[in-house]
Scaffold this active site. Structure first.
Site, PDB file in Angstrom:
ATOM      1  N   THR A  52      -9.507   3.142   6.215  1.00  0.00           N
ATOM      2  CA  THR A  52      -9.032   1.946   6.966  1.00  0.00           C
ATOM      3  C   THR A  52      -7.501   1.796   7.277  1.00  0.00           C
ATOM      4  O   THR A  52      -6.948   1.202   7.645  1.00  0.00           O
ATOM      5  CB  THR A  52      -9.257   0.861   5.993  1.00  0.00           C
ATOM      6  N   ALA A  53      -7.117   3.269   7.012  1.00  0.00           N
ATOM      7  CA  ALA A  53      -5.527   3.286   7.151  1.00  0.00           C
ATOM      8  C   ALA A  53      -5.254   3.900   8.606  1.00  0.00           C
ATOM      9  O   ALA A  53      -5.884   3.362   9.646  1.00  0.00           O
ATOM     10  CB  ALA A  53      -4.776   4.032   6.130  1.00  0.00           C
ATOM     11  N   SER A  71      -6.849   3.189  12.814  1.00  0.00           N
ATOM     12  CA  SER A  71      -5.903   3.124  13.920  1.00  0.00           C
ATOM     13  C   SER A  71      -6.126   3.841  15.048  1.00  0.00           C
ATOM     14  O   SER A  71      -6.062   3.577  16.280  1.00  0.00           O
ATOM     15  CB  SER A  71      -4.367   3.129  13.325  1.00  0.00           C
ATOM     16  N   ASP A 115       0.919  -1.038  -0.029  1.00  0.00           N
ATOM     17  CA  ASP A 115       0.051  -0.047  -0.118  1.00  0.00           C
ATOM     18  C   ASP A 115       0.834   1.112  -0.007  1.00  0.00           C
ATOM     19  O   ASP A 115       0.400   2.204  -0.482  1.00  0.00           O
ATOM     20  CB  ASP A 115      -0.867   0.063   1.284  1.00  0.00           C
ATOM     21  N   GLY A 116       1.949   1.231   0.710  1.00  0.00           N
ATOM     22  CA  GLY A 116       2.840   2.386   0.602  1.00  0.00           C
ATOM     23  C   GLY A 116       3.323   2.722  -0.724  1.00  0.00           C
ATOM     24  O   GLY A 116       3.541   3.864  -1.021  1.00  0.00           O
TER      25      GLY A 116
END
EC number: 2.7.1.23
Length: 257
Positions: A157-158, A162, A44-45
């Site tokens: 959702t990233a 958190s 993802d990064g």
């Protein structure tokens, strides 16, 4: 999609580099500047890095990612075979980034895009003191916290998740405003806002309690004010296998335990 000009970008990680060699042995690729579709190999990064590169270079192409990283939320499954068939069947999703306008205590101005989120974060052990405005109206005169972030549905959702922020379905036309370790007001846990909202943050004590602003992975330190809004002039297109669609993944993430 058959016959589309393909470009290939790969993370420097060894698994992605090995996969890139396998793809180059089977398919023809063009430079990024000529591409209609970009194949991105990594996690993802790396997908975020690829999308930012395309924004910087003004490349108008769809992106089909294949996961050779860890989570791969924005990626499809890695397979070397049937790439052209997968591209032909892929579902497109348009993602509009956030636009961050930050001014530092020295008066320097920065404008940056963010695909996932814009975060304001304390730089020292001192908590941040922030004034929060929505559409030029003060909604929180003093937010005392480690930070606060604004997230798109694709980024919900990233870091947002958190920080105990809400998951936003793709296409919901919403964005999340989520505090990070809030101390005061104690019962405020964030807000879900229409994506037409214009957010403004003012650092109340920028010298004693310095704050940085981060657009995805790009940081501006010692900010005094930050404005955030959806950039409606820009749309990024992500491609997903029908069985691996981003909207389905976001929906199912709400049931993850």
């Amino acid at each position: 999609m058959t016959g589309a000009r393909l470009a290939l970008l790969a993370s420097p990680a060894p698994p992605a580099q090995l996969a890139a060699r396998e793809l180059r042995d089977r398919y023809d690729f063009v430079p990024l500047s000529r591409a209609e579709t970009v194949i991105a190999l990594g996690g993802d990064g790396f997908m975020l890095q690829t999308l930012h590169q395309m924004l910087d270079d003004r490349i108008n192409a769809a992106v089909f990612g294949m996961n050779l990283g860890t989570v791969g939320f924005l990626m499809n499954e890695w397979r070397v075979d049937t790439l052209e068939e997968r591209l032909e069947r892929a579902r497109p999703f348009g993602v509009m980034p956030l636009r961050m306008e930050a001014i530092t205590v020295d008066g320097e101005s920065y404008v940056m895009p963010a695909i996932n989120e814009v975060s304001l974060l304390r730089e020292t052990r001192q908590t941040a003191w922030l004034e929060v405005m929505v559409n030029e109206r003060v909604v929180l005169p003093e937010l005392v916290c480690d930070g606060v972030l604004a997230a798109t549905p694709a980024g919900s959702t990233a870091y947002n998740l958190s920080a105990q922020g809400p998951i936003l379905p793709l296409g919901s036309a919403m964005m999340a405003l989520t505090p990070i370790s809030p101390f005061r007001p104690r019962r405020w846990r964030g807000a879900i806002l229409p994506d037409t909202a214009r957010l403004s943050f003012r650092v109340l004590d920028p010298v004693k309690r310095p704050v940085s602003a981060v657009a995805d992975q790009r940081e501006v330190r010692d900010v005094s004010t930050v404005k955030v809004a959806i950039d409606r002039a820009t749309t990024l297109t992500l491609l997903f296998d029908p069985e691996h669609a981003l909207d389905d993944r976001i929906t199912m993430e709400q049931f993850a335990v």
